[in-house]
Design a protein around this motif. Structure first.
Motif, PDB file in Angstrom:
ATOM      1  N   ASP A 110       2.455   3.090   3.134  1.00 52.41           N
ATOM      2  CA  ASP A 110       1.446   4.147   3.009  1.00 52.41           C
ATOM      3  C   ASP A 110       2.000   5.483   3.493  1.00 52.41           C
ATOM      4  O   ASP A 110       1.385   6.159   4.318  1.00 52.41           O
ATOM      5  CB  ASP A 110       0.147   3.788   3.755  1.00 52.41           C
ATOM      6  CG  ASP A 110      -1.006   4.721   3.322  1.00 52.41           C
ATOM      7  OD1 ASP A 110      -0.944   5.251   2.198  1.00 52.41           O
ATOM      8  OD2 ASP A 110      -1.935   4.916   4.111  1.00 52.41           O
ATOM      9  N   LYS A 161     -10.160  -0.957  -5.198  1.00 50.16           N
ATOM     10  CA  LYS A 161     -10.155  -0.294  -3.879  1.00 50.16           C
ATOM     11  C   LYS A 161     -11.576   0.108  -3.471  1.00 50.16           C
ATOM     12  O   LYS A 161     -12.401   0.430  -4.318  1.00 50.16           O
ATOM     13  CB  LYS A 161      -9.265   0.952  -3.923  1.00 50.16           C
ATOM     14  CG  LYS A 161      -9.148   1.681  -2.579  1.00 50.16           C
ATOM     15  CD  LYS A 161      -7.989   2.682  -2.571  1.00 50.16           C
ATOM     16  CE  LYS A 161      -7.899   3.405  -1.225  1.00 50.16           C
ATOM     17  NZ  LYS A 161      -6.646   4.140  -1.048  1.00 50.16           N
ATOM     18  N   HIS A 217       1.792   5.298  -2.280  1.00 49.41           N
ATOM     19  CA  HIS A 217       1.451   6.359  -3.234  1.00 49.41           C
ATOM     20  C   HIS A 217       2.752   7.057  -3.604  1.00 49.41           C
ATOM     21  O   HIS A 217       3.506   7.453  -2.709  1.00 49.41           O
ATOM     22  CB  HIS A 217       0.517   7.401  -2.596  1.00 49.41           C
ATOM     23  CG  HIS A 217      -0.680   6.800  -1.925  1.00 49.41           C
ATOM     24  ND1 HIS A 217      -1.874   6.597  -2.587  1.00 49.41           N
ATOM     25  CD2 HIS A 217      -0.867   6.339  -0.666  1.00 49.41           C
ATOM     26  CE1 HIS A 217      -2.749   6.046  -1.747  1.00 49.41           C
ATOM     27  NE2 HIS A 217      -2.158   5.876  -0.576  1.00 49.41           N
ATOM     28  N   HIS A 223       0.850  -1.205   0.000  1.00 50.96           N
ATOM     29  CA  HIS A 223       0.000   0.000   0.000  1.00 50.96           C
ATOM     30  C   HIS A 223       0.875   1.240   0.000  1.00 50.96           C
ATOM     31  O   HIS A 223       1.511   1.564   1.002  1.00 50.96           O
ATOM     32  CB  HIS A 223      -0.923   0.016   1.226  1.00 50.96           C
ATOM     33  CG  HIS A 223      -1.934   1.131   1.179  1.00 50.96           C
ATOM     34  ND1 HIS A 223      -3.287   0.920   1.339  1.00 50.96           N
ATOM     35  CD2 HIS A 223      -1.800   2.474   0.976  1.00 50.96           C
ATOM     36  CE1 HIS A 223      -3.934   2.077   1.240  1.00 50.96           C
ATOM     37  NE2 HIS A 223      -3.044   3.042   1.031  1.00 50.96           N
ATOM     38  N   HIS A 242      -4.477  -0.257   6.874  1.00 51.69           N
ATOM     39  CA  HIS A 242      -4.403   0.718   7.985  1.00 51.69           C
ATOM     40  C   HIS A 242      -4.839   0.119   9.326  1.00 51.69           C
ATOM     41  O   HIS A 242      -5.254   0.840  10.230  1.00 51.69           O
ATOM     42  CB  HIS A 242      -5.256   1.961   7.689  1.00 51.69           C
ATOM     43  CG  HIS A 242      -5.136   2.489   6.296  1.00 51.69           C
ATOM     44  ND1 HIS A 242      -3.966   2.434   5.584  1.00 51.69           N
ATOM     45  CD2 HIS A 242      -6.042   3.070   5.469  1.00 51.69           C
ATOM     46  CE1 HIS A 242      -4.152   2.967   4.392  1.00 51.69           C
ATOM     47  NE2 HIS A 242      -5.399   3.343   4.292  1.00 51.69           N
TER      48      HIS A 242
HETATM   49 ZN   LIG Z   1      -3.081   5.126   1.154  1.00 53.76          ZN
END
Ligand SMILES: [Zn+2]
Length: 325
Positions: A268, A150, A24, A22, A211
């Protein structure tokens, strides 16, 4: 035959390698950026440098979790992927973030019938992602296909719009076999997410709850894992939420209980300050390679073996993200 769908094409599952499940590296705009410019990450050179750091540290694949309407930039991600052709892989996602990122009255997620929205997601997986990420009205398909789906939920709440996005995700999964990777808010609503996915024909075994370290509740994890779902622990290096050791210890507890096959890892980083490449004009920050250069060492200090670390970083992602082609 089982394959993994990367943005540059399908690869054999054994080529996936060490995977950050996970992250970005490009976010070109969207509601999060509107709230806080630290979410803006729009530079191909920086993104490439960041991926390069991760690969140099022993990584192989990054799962980039930018959904529709949240600054996903297919052309820039493709540029980054091309620079590492043959060296590393990028998976991208279709689907949605949590509901607060979309208008509950006028977004296409709100107004278009659920099966038609699912069809739009299926096309992103089977034909190619829209260059404009369905910012509409023009759709231009690229050759890059999404490799997973997602959806997202709110803190202690699944809104009506999020129920719909969950149904879209499950329908898309049923059709394509792709994994669903969930944004959970502070790790809440895990059981209800699984209820919604299963009610719409999706599978817990092909679902990842992300998360979850924000809700360090061991027996809650156990109840979720007993339903077959996978858990992603994805925020090392965020001491404001919890220490790396706290995350490592709860992972160790789950491994001791026999759940190592259902755990995956990520960073993340999410914002500029977690990406060394974007921060270099301001100073020295840790980048996404921290997962491998620091967090793995802490996992080992708690007694987790290299074999189990490989299970979480390599073998579990390969099983979860594999599709039949
Ligand atoms: Zn994220």
């Amino acid at each position: 035959m089982k394959k993994i769908r990367t943005v540059l094409g399908d690869i054999p599952v054994e080529e996936l390698g060490v995977t950050d499940c996970h992250d970005h590296i490009i976010r070109s705009g969207g509601p999060e950026v509107k709230l806080d410019t630290a979410f803006l990450m729009d530079d191909v050179d920086c993104a490439a440098e960041e991926l390069g750091r991760f690969l140099k540290a022993g990584g192989k694949t990054m799962v980039c979790m930018d959904p529709i309407g949240c600054g996903r930039n297919v052309s820039k991600m493709l540029e980054v992927a091309e620079r590492f052709r043959g060296e590393g892989h990028i998976l991208m996602t279709t689907g949605f973030h949590k509901g607060s990122n979309y208008c509950p009255n006028t977004s296409f997620l709100a107004t278009v019938e659920v099966n038609k929205v699912a069809q739009m997601m299926i096309l992103e997986i089977e034909e190619g992602m829209d260059l404009h990420s369905y910012n509409g009205p023009v759709v231009e398909r690229t050759k890059a296909k999404a490799g997973l789906i997602k959806a997202g939920t709110s803190y202690r709440l699944i809104t009506g719009l999020e129920e719909k996005a969950l149904a879209v995700a499950a329908i898309t999964q049923k059709e394509t076999g792709c994994a669903i990777s969930m944004h959970t808010d502070f790790g809440t609503m895990g059981m209800e997410i699984l209820d919604a996915i299963e009610a719409n024909g999706g599978s817990a075994e092909k679902t990842v709850l992300c998360h979850m370290q924000r809700n360090r509740d061991k027996y809650y994890y156990q109840m979720l894992l007993d339903r077959g779902v996978n858990i992603c622990f994805d925020e090392p290096n965020k001491a404001a939420y919890c220490s790396d050791t706290e995350i490592a210890e709860v992972i160790g507890w789950l491994i001791d209980k026999g759940y190592s096959q259902q755990l995956v890892l990520g960073m993340d980083g999410g914002r500029r300050e977690a990406l060394a490449s974007y921060m270099k004009t301001e100073g020295r920050a840790n980048g996404l390679e921290y997962l491998l250069t620091r967090f793995v060492s802490i996992l080992k200090k708690t007694g987790i073996t290299q074999e189990t670390i490989d299970t979480m970083l390599i073998h579990n992602p390969a099983r979860i993200f594999a599709i039949d082609v």
